[in-house]
Design a protein around this motif. Structure first.
Motif, PDB file in Angstrom:
ATOM      1  N   ILE A 103       0.713  -1.107  -0.152  1.00  0.00           N
ATOM      2  CA  ILE A 103      -0.337   0.195   0.140  1.00  0.00           C
ATOM      3  C   ILE A 103       1.192   0.998   0.643  1.00  0.00           C
ATOM      4  O   ILE A 103       0.556   2.255  -0.744  1.00  0.00           O
ATOM      5  CB  ILE A 103      -0.695   0.126   1.316  1.00  0.00           C
ATOM      6  CG1 ILE A 103      -1.856  -0.608   0.845  1.00  0.00           C
ATOM      7  CG2 ILE A 103      -1.553   1.026   1.362  1.00  0.00           C
ATOM      8  CD1 ILE A 103      -3.304  -1.537  -0.603  1.00  0.00           C
ATOM      9  N   ARG A 107       0.365   4.300  -2.610  1.00  0.00           N
ATOM     10  CA  ARG A 107       0.450   5.995  -2.906  1.00  0.00           C
ATOM     11  C   ARG A 107       1.369   6.274  -2.861  1.00  0.00           C
ATOM     12  O   ARG A 107       1.488   7.726  -3.358  1.00  0.00           O
ATOM     13  CB  ARG A 107       0.499   6.062  -1.094  1.00  0.00           C
ATOM     14  CG  ARG A 107      -1.277   4.982  -0.554  1.00  0.00           C
ATOM     15  CD  ARG A 107      -0.983   5.454   1.267  1.00  0.00           C
ATOM     16  NE  ARG A 107      -2.147   5.265   1.534  1.00  0.00           N
ATOM     17  CZ  ARG A 107      -2.172   4.709   2.808  1.00  0.00           C
ATOM     18  NH1 ARG A 107      -1.512   4.495   3.407  1.00  0.00           N
ATOM     19  NH2 ARG A 107      -3.718   4.555   3.165  1.00  0.00           N
ATOM     20  N   ARG A 116      -3.326  10.852  -5.192  1.00  0.00           N
ATOM     21  CA  ARG A 116      -3.015  10.308  -4.390  1.00  0.00           C
ATOM     22  C   ARG A 116      -4.000  10.240  -3.169  1.00  0.00           C
ATOM     23  O   ARG A 116      -4.621   9.262  -2.575  1.00  0.00           O
ATOM     24  CB  ARG A 116      -1.757  11.016  -3.257  1.00  0.00           C
ATOM     25  CG  ARG A 116      -1.461  10.890  -2.023  1.00  0.00           C
ATOM     26  CD  ARG A 116      -0.662   9.823  -1.686  1.00  0.00           C
ATOM     27  NE  ARG A 116       0.116   9.739   0.130  1.00  0.00           N
ATOM     28  CZ  ARG A 116      -1.085   9.205   0.777  1.00  0.00           C
ATOM     29  NH1 ARG A 116      -2.107   8.264   0.925  1.00  0.00           N
ATOM     30  NH2 ARG A 116      -0.181   9.319   1.995  1.00  0.00           N
ATOM     31  N   HIS A 118      -7.209   9.105  -3.906  1.00  0.00           N
ATOM     32  CA  HIS A 118      -7.986   7.951  -3.966  1.00  0.00           C
ATOM     33  C   HIS A 118      -7.560   6.845  -3.196  1.00  0.00           C
ATOM     34  O   HIS A 118      -8.552   6.517  -3.513  1.00  0.00           O
ATOM     35  CB  HIS A 118      -8.052   8.019  -5.712  1.00  0.00           C
ATOM     36  CG  HIS A 118      -8.357   8.614  -6.521  1.00  0.00           C
ATOM     37  ND1 HIS A 118      -8.182   8.482  -8.066  1.00  0.00           N
ATOM     38  CD2 HIS A 118      -9.237   9.376  -6.995  1.00  0.00           C
ATOM     39  CE1 HIS A 118      -8.451   9.573  -8.414  1.00  0.00           C
ATOM     40  NE2 HIS A 118      -9.219  10.429  -7.797  1.00  0.00           N
ATOM     41  N   VAL A 119      -6.762   6.894  -3.062  1.00  0.00           N
ATOM     42  CA  VAL A 119      -6.421   5.890  -1.656  1.00  0.00           C
ATOM     43  C   VAL A 119      -5.527   6.693  -1.013  1.00  0.00           C
ATOM     44  O   VAL A 119      -5.150   6.245   0.291  1.00  0.00           O
ATOM     45  CB  VAL A 119      -4.473   5.033  -2.129  1.00  0.00           C
ATOM     46  CG1 VAL A 119      -5.334   4.257  -3.264  1.00  0.00           C
ATOM     47  CG2 VAL A 119      -3.988   6.025  -2.743  1.00  0.00           C
ATOM     48  N   ASN A 122      -9.163   4.626   4.239  1.00  0.00           N
ATOM     49  CA  ASN A 122      -9.854   4.838   5.016  1.00  0.00           C
ATOM     50  C   ASN A 122     -10.402   4.513   6.599  1.00  0.00           C
ATOM     51  O   ASN A 122      -9.822   4.124   7.349  1.00  0.00           O
ATOM     52  CB  ASN A 122     -10.892   3.741   3.653  1.00  0.00           C
ATOM     53  CG  ASN A 122     -10.264   2.731   3.811  1.00  0.00           C
ATOM     54  OD1 ASN A 122     -10.221   2.071   4.606  1.00  0.00           O
ATOM     55  ND2 ASN A 122      -9.131   2.115   3.051  1.00  0.00           N
ATOM     56  N   SER A 168      -9.120  -3.683   2.837  1.00  0.00           N
ATOM     57  CA  SER A 168      -8.325  -2.328   3.118  1.00  0.00           C
ATOM     58  C   SER A 168      -7.576  -2.321   2.293  1.00  0.00           C
ATOM     59  O   SER A 168      -8.246  -1.318   1.600  1.00  0.00           O
ATOM     60  CB  SER A 168      -8.087  -1.841   4.416  1.00  0.00           C
ATOM     61  OG  SER A 168      -6.960  -2.363   4.756  1.00  0.00           O
ATOM     62  N   TYR A 172      -8.755   0.210  -1.737  1.00  0.00           N
ATOM     63  CA  TYR A 172      -7.126   0.996  -2.325  1.00  0.00           C
ATOM     64  C   TYR A 172      -7.161   0.302  -2.960  1.00  0.00           C
ATOM     65  O   TYR A 172      -7.022   1.050  -4.806  1.00  0.00           O
ATOM     66  CB  TYR A 172      -5.935   1.024  -1.250  1.00  0.00           C
ATOM     67  CG  TYR A 172      -6.167   1.836  -0.052  1.00  0.00           C
ATOM     68  CD1 TYR A 172      -6.627   2.514   0.175  1.00  0.00           C
ATOM     69  CD2 TYR A 172      -5.361   0.604   1.113  1.00  0.00           C
ATOM     70  CE1 TYR A 172      -6.834   3.401   1.679  1.00  0.00           C
ATOM     71  CE2 TYR A 172      -5.741   1.007   2.061  1.00  0.00           C
ATOM     72  CZ  TYR A 172      -6.320   2.529   2.715  1.00  0.00           C
ATOM     73  OH  TYR A 172      -6.642   3.473   3.840  1.00  0.00           O
TER      74      TYR A 172
END
Length: 187
Positions: A103, A107, A116, A118-119, A122, A168, A172
């Motif tokens: 991740i 990123r 950036r 968009h990820v 969350n 998660s 992503y």
């Protein structure tokens, strides 16, 4: 350097002290390691809260915060996996560390193409972090002579964190998928 960034830096600085405390030859050593880890984990929440409420967000803080979290979790999980020698601990620890690396790379790549946001972190990732930190705290506090149930609670919580980690990660990846496939089509 403002207070939120200082707290983030302290989270990185405390990592070797957690490790040292864990290996001290005293009955209370694991409790000290656990206490240091919990204090560091709480600074993760506190530095974000202070940065937002005091309007002290900085590019340095935004960069260091996820790095500090990943370093703290990865180093302690690797140590615990090697020390507790519970085969079932290696699976979630490996998946969690691998996900964090993947991740982070995602990123970085999304930032490079200007997407950036968009990820961005969350809600599932925040819940995952809470389970992860709780599980690691149980595992740090456990030592021989304690009720084995405490070890298994830590392992069970780490499996919950692992499932949330995978969930998660899928969120992503789904958010980045259009850009990932578009990039592949350009090649």
């Amino acid at each position: 350097m403002n207070i939120p960034t200082l707290l983030t830096v302290l989270r990185i600085v405390v990592i070797p002290f957690v490790i040292i405390a864990y290996f001290l030859p005293f009955a209370w050593a694991h409790w000290v390691a656990m206490g240091l880890f919990i204090a560091a984990a709480l600074t993760d929440w506190l530095d974000g809260y202070l940065a937002r409420s005091l309007a002290q967000s900085t590019p340095l803080g935004a960069f260091l915060d996820p790095v500090a979290d990943k370093l703290l979790v990865a180093v302690v999980l690797v140590m615990l996996s090697s020390q507790l020698q519970v085969a079932l601990l290696f699976i979630p620890a490996s998946i969690i560390v691998c996900r964090e690396i993947a991740i982070s790379a995602l990123r970085e790549w999304m930032a490079e193409i200007g997407k950036r946001k968009h990820v961005a972190v969350n809600h599932i990732a925040k819940v995952k972090t809470a389970f992860q930190m709780t599980a690691i705290s149980f595992l740090l506090g456990y030592h021989e002579g304690m009720a084995i149930i405490l070890l298994w609670i830590g392992v069970a919580l780490l499996y919950v964190a692992m499932l949330l980690t995978l969930w998660s990660m899928m969120i992503y990846l789904r958010a980045a998928w259009p850009d990932l496939t578009l990039a592949r089509e350009r090649e």
